[in-house]
Design an enzyme around this catalytic site. Structure first.
Site, PDB file in Angstrom:
ATOM      1  N   LYS A  50      53.704 -99.659 -75.186  1.00 26.89           N
ATOM      2  CA  LYS A  50      52.361-100.192 -75.456  1.00 26.89           C
ATOM      3  C   LYS A  50      51.850 -99.658 -76.794  1.00 26.89           C
ATOM      4  O   LYS A  50      51.237-100.386 -77.577  1.00 26.89           O
ATOM      5  CB  LYS A  50      51.399 -99.804 -74.327  1.00 26.89           C
ATOM      6  CG  LYS A  50      51.639-100.601 -73.048  1.00 26.89           C
ATOM      7  CD  LYS A  50      50.895-100.032 -71.853  1.00 26.89           C
ATOM      8  CE  LYS A  50      51.285-100.782 -70.582  1.00 26.89           C
ATOM      9  NZ  LYS A  50      50.866-100.122 -69.349  1.00 26.89           N
ATOM     10  N   GLN A  94      47.007 -95.963 -66.047  1.00 24.40           N
ATOM     11  CA  GLN A  94      48.414 -96.250 -65.768  1.00 24.40           C
ATOM     12  C   GLN A  94      48.749 -96.003 -64.296  1.00 24.40           C
ATOM     13  O   GLN A  94      48.466 -94.925 -63.758  1.00 24.40           O
ATOM     14  CB  GLN A  94      49.302 -95.389 -66.685  1.00 24.40           C
ATOM     15  CG  GLN A  94      50.777 -95.722 -66.629  1.00 24.40           C
ATOM     16  CD  GLN A  94      51.116 -97.120 -67.148  1.00 24.40           C
ATOM     17  OE1 GLN A  94      50.505 -97.622 -68.070  1.00 24.40           O
ATOM     18  NE2 GLN A  94      52.105 -97.735 -66.542  1.00 24.40           N
ATOM     19  N   ASP A 117      43.559-104.865 -67.190  1.00 29.28           N
ATOM     20  CA  ASP A 117      44.635-104.977 -66.198  1.00 29.28           C
ATOM     21  C   ASP A 117      44.285-105.974 -65.094  1.00 29.28           C
ATOM     22  O   ASP A 117      45.164-106.369 -64.325  1.00 29.28           O
ATOM     23  CB  ASP A 117      44.833-103.617 -65.512  1.00 29.28           C
ATOM     24  CG  ASP A 117      46.030-102.851 -66.045  1.00 29.28           C
ATOM     25  OD1 ASP A 117      47.019-103.493 -66.440  1.00 29.28           O
ATOM     26  OD2 ASP A 117      45.972-101.610 -66.037  1.00 29.28           O
TER      27      ASP A 117
HETATM   28  N1  GUN Z   1      52.408 -99.691 -64.092  1.00 26.62           N
HETATM   29  C1  GUN Z   1      53.354-100.666 -64.063  1.00 26.62           C
HETATM   30  N2  GUN Z   1      52.837-101.840 -64.486  1.00 26.62           N
HETATM   31  C2  GUN Z   1      51.545-101.606 -64.789  1.00 26.62           C
HETATM   32  C3  GUN Z   1      50.480-102.430 -65.271  1.00 26.62           C
HETATM   33  O1  GUN Z   1      50.602-103.633 -65.504  1.00 26.62           O
HETATM   34  N3  GUN Z   1      49.293-101.802 -65.451  1.00 26.62           N
HETATM   35  C4  GUN Z   1      49.098-100.476 -65.174  1.00 26.62           C
HETATM   36  N4  GUN Z   1      47.886 -99.962 -65.390  1.00 26.62           N
HETATM   37  N5  GUN Z   1      50.053 -99.700 -64.729  1.00 26.62           N
HETATM   38  C5  GUN Z   1      51.278-100.266 -64.535  1.00 26.62           C
END
Ligand code: GUN
Length: 279
Positions: A50, A94, A117
């Site tokens: 990211k 996360q 998200d």
């Molecule tokens: N962990 C795995 N995929 C994701 C996601 O799309 N968002 C978040 N916040 N954590 C994750």
């Protein structure tokens, strides 16, 4: 045929670079805040990816790392501050959080307008009601990828393996919006083999390498592999790619399939949040 998430995601990022440049001309600087608790290896890899794409697209990133001992009150204090900070447009906690923390409660501390998200009740409720909202990034990326390849979805039988709130459930709602017929399979489902064989589109979000073999799928199925499994430093999906590839009509590779699409959708959500906030 390969559904090339890497290529499609690159195209989306190119468009986002232009959008961000335009915002910057107006002195608006899109910013994402990421909160990580603990040092889960997969989470650290996701966050690294990211970070790279945020840099590429020109989105500012603020990272907060806590060790496992952090409590809900401390996280709430940070999220409240980020909610109030006009220069922060997106907030991402996360997943997974350590078991002692109530993940749902913490996700819901995020201002829904910064919930890039799509994990807050507000956005989940809107998705359920087919309203405009932030849609979870992996499901959104899967639908976008299928649309890029102009794959018809109306009336198709979509079988999703996995019922998580991050992938399975929201993806089912999105496929319903596209007028597909959806079956969700999970660990307690009966007749799994038969149902998997009947899929026009099969989505595997299980997290087990080699979970889907060539004998399990029908010819001409479209296979979407959401699995990210690490083995000896290499990444594998849920699907036995080499053999399944030869049998089906379309398949996403791992890596370079769903993963880059997820991150592109996150950036898109951040840019969207930023634009909405500055209307
Ligand atoms: N962990 C795995 N995929 C994701 C996601 O799309 N968002 C978040 N916040 N954590 C994750």
């Amino acid at each position: 045929m390969i559904l090339d998430g890497f290529k499609v995601a690159k195209k989306i990022r190119k468009k986002l670079i232009k959008d961000v440049l335009q915002l910057k001309k107006n002195n608006i600087f899109p910013k994402l805040a990421i909160i990580q608790v603990g040092n889960n290896t997969s989470s650290s890899i996701y966050i690294k990816n990211k970070r790279l794409v945020c840099q590429e697209v020109g989105i500012k990133l603020e990272e907060y790392n806590f060790d496992d001992s952090v409590n809900t009150k401390q996280l709430k204090k940070l999220i409240t501050r980020l909610n109030q900070d006009n220069e922060v447009h997106g907030i991402l906690v996360q997943h997974p959080l350590p078991k002692n923390l109530n993940e749902i409660e913490i996700f819901n501390m995020i201002n829904p307008q910064k919930d890039v998200d799509g994990f807050t009740f507000d956005n989940i409720g809107k998705l359920y009601s087919a309203r405009n909202c932030f849609v979870p990034c992996t499901p959104k990326g899967i639908i976008r990828l299928l649309k890029e390849y102009q794959i018809p979805l109306v009336g198709k039988h979509v079988v999703i393996i996995g019922r998580s709130m991050i992938v399975g459930k929201p993806l089912a709602l999105l496929f319903l919006q596209e007028n597909a017929t959806v079956t969700i399979l999970h660990s307690k489902s009966k007749d799994k083999e038969k149902i998997i064989k009947s899929a026009d589109i099969l989505v595997s979000a299980v997290g087990k390498p080699r979970f889907i073999s060539e004998e399990m799928v029908s010819k001409d199925t479209i296979v979407i592999d959401v699995g990210i499994n690490y083995d000896n430093g290499k990444i594998f999906g849920d699907v036995e790619f080499e053999s399944v590839f030869k049998k089906v009509s379309y398949i996403t590779p791992v890596p370079k399939g769903v993963g880059p699409m997820t991150i592109a959708m996150l950036l898109e959500n951040v840019v969207e949040a930023c634009k909405e906030n500055n209307k």
